[in-house]
Design a protein around this motif. Structure first.
Motif, PDB file in Angstrom:
ATOM      1  N   TRP A  84     -93.234 -45.462  66.443  1.00 15.36           N
ATOM      2  CA  TRP A  84     -93.918 -46.182  67.538  1.00 15.36           C
ATOM      3  C   TRP A  84     -93.252 -45.889  68.874  1.00 15.36           C
ATOM      4  CZ3 TRP A  84     -92.227 -50.182  70.797  1.00 15.36           C
ATOM      5  CH2 TRP A  84     -93.238 -50.824  71.535  1.00 15.36           C
ATOM      6  N   ARG A  85     -91.916 -45.856  68.898  1.00 13.44           N
ATOM      7  CA  ARG A  85     -91.201 -45.584  70.151  1.00 13.44           C
ATOM      8  C   ARG A  85     -91.507 -44.174  70.644  1.00 13.44           C
ATOM      9  NH1 ARG A  85     -84.794 -46.465  70.364  1.00 13.44           N
ATOM     10  NH2 ARG A  85     -84.853 -44.609  69.034  1.00 13.44           N
ATOM     11  N   LYS A  86     -91.584 -43.217  69.705  1.00 12.11           N
ATOM     12  CA  LYS A  86     -91.904 -41.843  70.092  1.00 12.11           C
ATOM     13  C   LYS A  86     -93.334 -41.760  70.630  1.00 12.11           C
ATOM     14  CE  LYS A  86     -89.697 -38.665  68.204  1.00 12.11           C
ATOM     15  NZ  LYS A  86     -89.041 -37.696  67.310  1.00 12.11           N
ATOM     16  N   MET A  87     -94.257 -42.494  70.011  1.00 10.66           N
ATOM     17  CA  MET A  87     -95.641 -42.519  70.507  1.00 10.66           C
ATOM     18  C   MET A  87     -95.692 -43.088  71.920  1.00 10.66           C
ATOM     19  SD  MET A  87     -97.458 -43.912  67.004  1.00 10.66           S
ATOM     20  CE  MET A  87     -98.987 -44.395  67.824  1.00 10.66           C
ATOM     21  N   ALA A  88     -94.912 -44.156  72.158  1.00 11.70           N
ATOM     22  CA  ALA A  88     -94.920 -44.802  73.476  1.00 11.70           C
ATOM     23  C   ALA A  88     -94.280 -43.908  74.536  1.00 11.70           C
ATOM     24  CB  ALA A  88     -94.188 -46.149  73.394  1.00 11.70           C
ATOM     25  N   GLU A  89     -93.151 -43.267  74.186  1.00  7.12           N
ATOM     26  CA  GLU A  89     -92.427 -42.434  75.153  1.00  7.12           C
ATOM     27  C   GLU A  89     -93.223 -41.187  75.526  1.00  7.12           C
ATOM     28  OE1 GLU A  89     -88.750 -41.679  73.217  1.00  7.12           O
ATOM     29  OE2 GLU A  89     -87.838 -43.601  73.786  1.00  7.12           O
ATOM     30  N   ARG A  90     -93.903 -40.602  74.531  1.00  7.70           N
ATOM     31  CA  ARG A  90     -94.621 -39.344  74.783  1.00  7.70           C
ATOM     32  C   ARG A  90     -96.100 -39.550  75.072  1.00  7.70           C
ATOM     33  NH1 ARG A  90     -92.191 -35.482  69.929  1.00  7.70           N
ATOM     34  NH2 ARG A  90     -89.985 -35.715  70.458  1.00  7.70           N
ATOM     35  N   HIS A  91     -96.550 -40.817  74.989  1.00  6.70           N
ATOM     36  CA  HIS A  91     -97.965 -41.142  75.232  1.00  6.70           C
ATOM     37  C   HIS A  91     -98.877 -40.315  74.317  1.00  6.70           C
ATOM     38  CE1 HIS A  91     -96.617 -43.380  78.723  1.00  6.70           C
ATOM     39  NE2 HIS A  91     -95.954 -42.314  79.119  1.00  6.70           N
ATOM     40  N   VAL A  92     -98.550 -40.332  73.014  1.00  8.54           N
ATOM     41  CA  VAL A  92     -99.341 -39.566  72.048  1.00  8.54           C
ATOM     42  C   VAL A  92     -99.817 -40.496  70.943  1.00  8.54           C
ATOM     43  CG1 VAL A  92     -98.132 -37.400  72.493  1.00  8.54           C
ATOM     44  CG2 VAL A  92     -97.268 -38.950  70.723  1.00  8.54           C
ATOM     45  N   SER A  93    -100.801 -40.025  70.177  1.00 11.13           N
ATOM     46  CA  SER A  93    -101.306 -40.795  69.048  1.00 11.13           C
ATOM     47  C   SER A  93    -100.451 -40.519  67.817  1.00 11.13           C
ATOM     48  CB  SER A  93    -102.752 -40.403  68.751  1.00 11.13           C
ATOM     49  OG  SER A  93    -102.792 -39.050  68.310  1.00 11.13           O
ATOM     50  N   PHE A  94    -100.712 -41.283  66.749  1.00 14.37           N
ATOM     51  CA  PHE A  94     -99.967 -41.100  65.503  1.00 14.37           C
ATOM     52  C   PHE A  94    -100.122 -39.670  64.990  1.00 14.37           C
ATOM     53  CE2 PHE A  94     -99.521 -41.116  60.909  1.00 14.37           C
ATOM     54  CZ  PHE A  94     -98.386 -41.888  60.707  1.00 14.37           C
ATOM     55  N   GLU A  95    -101.356 -39.129  65.086  1.00 17.45           N
ATOM     56  CA  GLU A  95    -101.613 -37.785  64.573  1.00 17.45           C
ATOM     57  C   GLU A  95    -100.819 -36.729  65.340  1.00 17.45           C
ATOM     58  OE1 GLU A  95    -104.570 -40.457  63.149  1.00 17.45           O
ATOM     59  OE2 GLU A  95    -103.890 -40.040  65.197  1.00 17.45           O
ATOM     60  N   GLN A  96    -100.480 -37.014  66.607  1.00 19.21           N
ATOM     61  CA  GLN A  96     -99.778 -36.032  67.429  1.00 19.21           C
ATOM     62  C   GLN A  96     -98.262 -36.076  67.249  1.00 19.21           C
ATOM     63  OE1 GLN A  96    -101.852 -37.554  70.994  1.00 19.21           O
ATOM     64  NE2 GLN A  96    -102.319 -35.421  71.466  1.00 19.21           N
ATOM     65  N   VAL A  97     -97.761 -37.079  66.516  1.00 24.70           N
ATOM     66  CA  VAL A  97     -96.326 -37.124  66.216  1.00 24.70           C
ATOM     67  C   VAL A  97     -96.089 -36.195  65.036  1.00 24.70           C
ATOM     68  CG1 VAL A  97     -94.364 -38.562  65.561  1.00 24.70           C
ATOM     69  CG2 VAL A  97     -96.151 -39.492  67.042  1.00 24.70           C
ATOM     70  N   THR A  98     -95.561 -35.019  65.321  1.00 20.59           N
ATOM     71  CA  THR A  98     -95.505 -33.971  64.298  1.00 20.59           C
ATOM     72  C   THR A  98     -94.218 -33.974  63.486  1.00 20.59           C
ATOM     73  OG1 THR A  98     -94.665 -32.490  66.009  1.00 20.59           O
ATOM     74  CG2 THR A  98     -97.027 -32.429  65.571  1.00 20.59           C
ATOM     75  N   ASP A  99     -93.196 -34.683  63.941  1.00 21.93           N
ATOM     76  CA  ASP A  99     -91.925 -34.652  63.214  1.00 21.93           C
ATOM     77  C   ASP A  99     -91.645 -36.006  62.566  1.00 21.93           C
ATOM     78  OD1 ASP A  99     -91.672 -35.805  65.654  1.00 21.93           O
ATOM     79  OD2 ASP A  99     -89.816 -34.803  66.221  1.00 21.93           O
ATOM     80  N   ILE A 100     -92.596 -36.455  61.765  1.00 20.61           N
ATOM     81  CA  ILE A 100     -92.446 -37.743  61.075  1.00 20.61           C
ATOM     82  C   ILE A 100     -91.446 -37.632  59.928  1.00 20.61           C
ATOM     83  CG2 ILE A 100     -93.687 -39.351  59.551  1.00 20.61           C
ATOM     84  CD1 ILE A 100     -96.069 -39.048  61.444  1.00 20.61           C
ATOM     85  N   MET A 101     -91.307 -36.420  59.361  1.00 18.12           N
ATOM     86  CA  MET A 101     -90.379 -36.232  58.244  1.00 18.12           C
ATOM     87  C   MET A 101     -89.039 -35.713  58.745  1.00 18.12           C
ATOM     88  SD  MET A 101     -92.622 -34.808  55.049  1.00 18.12           S
ATOM     89  CE  MET A 101     -93.470 -33.542  55.970  1.00 18.12           C
ATOM     90  N   ALA A 102     -87.962 -36.253  58.190  1.00 18.38           N
ATOM     91  CA  ALA A 102     -86.614 -35.809  58.542  1.00 18.38           C
ATOM     92  C   ALA A 102     -85.842 -35.537  57.258  1.00 18.38           C
ATOM     93  CB  ALA A 102     -85.909 -36.877  59.376  1.00 18.38           C
ATOM     94  N   PHE A 103     -84.955 -34.538  57.327  1.00 22.63           N
ATOM     95  CA  PHE A 103     -84.186 -34.136  56.142  1.00 22.63           C
ATOM     96  C   PHE A 103     -82.701 -34.135  56.477  1.00 22.63           C
ATOM     97  CE2 PHE A 103     -88.435 -32.615  55.629  1.00 22.63           C
ATOM     98  CZ  PHE A 103     -88.709 -32.818  54.281  1.00 22.63           C
ATOM     99  N   ARG A 104     -81.905 -34.495  55.483  1.00 22.89           N
ATOM    100  CA  ARG A 104     -80.462 -34.571  55.672  1.00 22.89           C
ATOM    101  C   ARG A 104     -79.789 -33.617  54.681  1.00 22.89           C
ATOM    102  NH1 ARG A 104     -79.231 -40.283  55.747  1.00 22.89           N
ATOM    103  NH2 ARG A 104     -79.822 -40.092  57.940  1.00 22.89           N
ATOM    104  N   VAL A 105     -78.915 -32.762  55.211  1.00 22.58           N
ATOM    105  CA  VAL A 105     -78.173 -31.803  54.401  1.00 22.58           C
ATOM    106  C   VAL A 105     -76.704 -32.223  54.395  1.00 22.58           C
ATOM    107  CG1 VAL A 105     -77.440 -29.394  54.160  1.00 22.58           C
ATOM    108  CG2 VAL A 105     -79.762 -29.921  54.954  1.00 22.58           C
ATOM    109  N   ILE A 106     -76.157 -32.484  53.214  1.00 21.69           N
ATOM    110  CA  ILE A 106     -74.755 -32.883  53.075  1.00 21.69           C
ATOM    111  C   ILE A 106     -73.973 -31.696  52.528  1.00 21.69           C
ATOM    112  CG2 ILE A 106     -73.138 -34.512  52.030  1.00 21.69           C
ATOM    113  CD1 ILE A 106     -75.106 -35.857  53.901  1.00 21.69           C
ATOM    114  N   THR A 107     -72.974 -31.238  53.278  1.00 23.42           N
ATOM    115  CA  THR A 107     -72.179 -30.068  52.881  1.00 23.42           C
ATOM    116  C   THR A 107     -70.788 -30.508  52.414  1.00 23.42           C
ATOM    117  OG1 THR A 107     -71.201 -29.693  55.055  1.00 23.42           O
ATOM    118  CG2 THR A 107     -73.376 -28.734  54.663  1.00 23.42           C
ATOM    119  N   GLU A 108     -70.012 -29.514  51.924  1.00 25.12           N
ATOM    120  CA  GLU A 108     -68.679 -29.829  51.409  1.00 25.12           C
ATOM    121  C   GLU A 108     -67.622 -29.844  52.501  1.00 25.12           C
ATOM    122  OE1 GLU A 108     -68.086 -27.003  48.201  1.00 25.12           O
ATOM    123  OE2 GLU A 108     -68.755 -28.520  46.764  1.00 25.12           O
ATOM    124  N   ASN A 109     -67.839 -29.093  53.592  1.00 26.15           N
ATOM    125  CA  ASN A 109     -66.843 -29.073  54.673  1.00 26.15           C
ATOM    126  C   ASN A 109     -67.520 -28.751  56.004  1.00 26.15           C
ATOM    127  OD1 ASN A 109     -66.924 -26.079  54.948  1.00 26.15           O
ATOM    128  ND2 ASN A 109     -65.984 -26.143  52.916  1.00 26.15           N
TER     129      ASN A 109
END
Length: 694
Positions: free
Chosen positions: A245-270
């Protein structure tokens, strides 16, 4: 709700040497003291402190913090006292409980005042022991989890707004992102229920249509990294509704225009593997320029460390990726709580920097509104990184200027700033800084903060320091004028006034320093006769008062007998001016000068021809006086007023624009001739650049 033995076992798992007897005493004590009290949910009240203690065990905090969590409401909501707590649980626990209790004793205050006072006490308590904040954040998080049981919508929304504006940002600043995200989500549900429901529903629809896409992307990332010889863990998640919602408000875009809804986390050894993983991802998928951030080499002020990047996955899908080690992940999610070693009473490294700035803001803020404004500036905005010429790194909000940078380095440097260089080039002080800029501050020994800086600085620390300096300068100038008037008053008392008499006068007037008296005189907060009487008691009995023209009799011809009138504050008519009256139904007649700008702009009222009576005298005249900004000019103006026997009703600095300072001044005058005589004297003075009647 955790049972007594379950809570103790949790603590013993990570701290085998914990004082089991003390934890048992604290559990039993809170159950007994809260007794039959219940919460809005109908649960026993003691279930709340027990759950907060459970949250503290999740953070693996020390036994004193667990006991504090169990006891944190006993002093506020039961007959227990801090002395009772100290005698049973020791000084350390009593101090922590007292710190948390002080934050809770303000529920009856008005909302803004309460929020400001809460913040003030929060920051001061945190400066002494970060564990006070950790318990309070746990307390607020559990209250938010049960907020829906409160029947009053207004109360729920008030608590949610306070959580969103103060507690969630503070959780972020101490690196407790898990707490921050959950608080934001729960507060968002109350503040914007329609938006919450809409976004939640759309996410459910996406999930149903996903067909395992999140898992598929996570697997693809893991395989690409495994082929490069990297051993990693990869997890994917949706951004939570408030973040979307904050990204929609800041960028003045609709839900469909928020393209980075998915986020991924990579955990490494060092740490080295973090950068290797980033290189693999950037060569496997298209990297989105401008979206890479290296918080490993330059951590956030709360200690957060990670690599952030964004990739264009198949089918033009944007995905965000965070890359970090397992230790970074642990510290990132729970911040300073994860730093806190339960066998060590030291404060976590890195706490002091931003906290010192917040404490300075507390000390320099003038009132509740300023404190909230400055602190929110200090704890909210996204950051940029800038360097001193010697390579010292400072983090500042986006939009920060060289003035903000100077105050970030040191308050004294900010106060002495006269110019700046960015990357070796001279630039205006209002120039926004960019990431990686090298900033050199040029200072002058006689320089001082300028009021005009408030037009472009963005940090709370800078704004608080500038406002304080301007207030102190204005006070000093008014006190200088008051000193001149005081010297004139002293000539009218029938005795020599020495240090002893002045000290006794200050005591009678309930003032601490001479400066306070001079300021009160200069600001017209005290009458001459009061000062004289304080210096030499009884000396004013036979002395005629200095004329107070405002108390003289005004008479106006042209009014129906018995009709009331007021003198207009837009033009401040005084006897001798040509005047006219305006009358509206049911209101008093308002007297204006014939050339008043309000009349020229049109007033929906009947006009009445008026004249001053033969003996009319005494009114308030308003002047705008611009002085040269140098020592002694204010005192010279005060001397002119004293010589012309007029009282200063009020004096306000309206503009500071080197080398000039402008004041608006209300004076008690006899008539227009008296006022014009004062204007002539002002215009003839070398101290005055311009003087005009308003």
């Amino acid at each position: 709700m955790l049972r007594q033995y379950e809570l103790v076992e949790r603590v013993k798992e990570y701290d085998p040497d914990a004082d089991e007897a003390m934890l048992n005493r604290a559990y039993v004590y809170t159950v007994q003291k809260h007794g039959t009290q219940t919460r809005a949910s109908g649960d026993p009240y003691f279930s709340h402190p027990v759950e907060v203690a459970g949250l503290m065990t999740d953070l693996k905090l020390d036994q004193e913090t667990i006991a504090t969590a169990l006891l944190h409401d006993t002093v506020e909501d039961t007959l227990a006292t801090i002395e009772d707590i100290e005698s049973i649980f020791g000084t350390d626990v009593a101090r922590l409980v007292d710190g948390v209790t002080k934050l809770s004793k303000i529920e009856q205050m008005p909302e803004d005042e309460r929020a400001a006072e809460n913040l003030r006490k929060f920051l001061l308590a945190m400066s002494e022991d970060i564990r006070v904040l950790l318990v309070k954040l746990g307390d607020r998080l559990h209250n938010m989890r049960t907020l829906h049981f409160i029947k009053s919508l207004e109360k729920r929304q008030r608590i949610a707004r306070e959580t969103m504006e103060i507690y969630a940002p503070l959780a972020e600043r101490v690196g407790m992102y898990e707490y921050m995200r959950e608080m934001q989500l729960l507060a968002f549900e109350q503040i914007e229920p329609d938006a919450f429901r809409t976004i939640t529903k759309r996410l459910e629809q996406l999930r149903a249509q996903d067909g395992g896409q999140v898992d598929a992307i996570a697997l693809a990332i893991k395989q690409a990294l495994a082929e490069a010889g990297l051993k990693v863990e990869v997890s994917g998640r949706e951004k939570h509704p408030y973040s979307i919602w904050r990204k929609m408000a800041e960028r003045h875009v609709s839900f469909e225009q928020v393209t980075d809804i998915m986020a991924f986390r990579v955990i490494t050894e060092n740490e080295a593997d973090c950068y290797r993983a980033m290189g693999v991802l950037h060569t496997t998928w298209q990297f989105l320029p401008g979206r890479f951030k290296d918080y490993i080499s330059t951590p956030k002020t709360n200690g957060y460390r990670s690599l952030h990047t964004a990739l264009m996955y198949e089918n033009s899908m944007r995905v965000e990726v965070q890359i970090r080690t397992r230790e970074m992940h642990r510290l990132n999610e729970f911040g300073y709580a994860a730093h806190w070693a339960y066998k060590q009473g030291d404060k976590p490294d890195g706490q002091v920097g931003w906290l010192r700035d917040l404490i300075e803001i507390v000390d320099t803020s003038h009132d509740a509104e300023e404190l909230l404004e400055h602190t929110r500036l200090a704890i909210y905005q996204d950051r940029i990184f800038a360097f001193t010429p010697k390579g010292a790194l400072f983090q500042l909000p986006k939009g920060a200027t060289p003035v903000d940078f100077a105050f970030a380095v040191h308050t004294d440097l900010g106060a002495q700033t006269v110019g700046a260089k960015i990357n070796g080039r001279h630039v205006p002080l209002r120039t926004p800084l960019a990431n990686g800029d090298v900033v050199e501050i040029i200072k002058g020994s006689d320089a001082e903060p300028q009021l005009s800086w408030l037009g472009y600085v963005v940090t709370g620390k800078a704004r608080a320091a500038i406002r304080r300096a301007v207030r102190l300068k204005e006070r000093a100038e008014v006190a200088d004028m008051g000193k001149k008037l005081f010297d004139e008053i002293v000539t009218r008392v029938p005795a020599k006034v020495g240090k002893k008499a002045l000290g006794a006068a200050l005591e009678r007037l309930d003032m601490e320093e001479e400066e306070d008296l001079y300021y009160a005189i200069g600001a017209a907060k005290i009458e001459d006769r009061e000062v004289m009487e304080a210096l030499v008691p009884g000396c004013t009995a036979d002395i005629p008062e200095v004329p107070d023209w405002s108390q003289s009799t005004l008479s106006i011809r042209g009014l129906t007998p018995g009709v009331g009138y007021t003198l207009a504050t837009c033009c401040h008519p005084v006897p001798g001016d040509r005047i006219v009256g305006t009358r509206r139904s049911g209101e008093r007649v308002e007297v204006h000068t014939i050339d008043c700008h309000e009349l020229a702009s049109g007033i929906d009222a009947d006009w009445i021809d008026l004249n001053w009576g033969k003996r009319a005298a005494g009114a308030v005249g308003r002047l705008r006086v611009t002085l040269y900004d140098r020592p002694g000019t204010l005192a010279e103006m005060a001397s002119i007023f004293a010589q012309n026997l007029c009282n200063v009703k009020s004096l306000e600095q309206t503009q500071l624009d080197n080398p000039f300072t402008t004041y608006e001044i209300d004076l008690d005058v006899q008539d227009v001739t008296h006022l014009n005589r004062i204007l002539s004297a002002l215009r003839a003075s070398d101290a005055v650049a311009q003087a005009e009647r308003i």
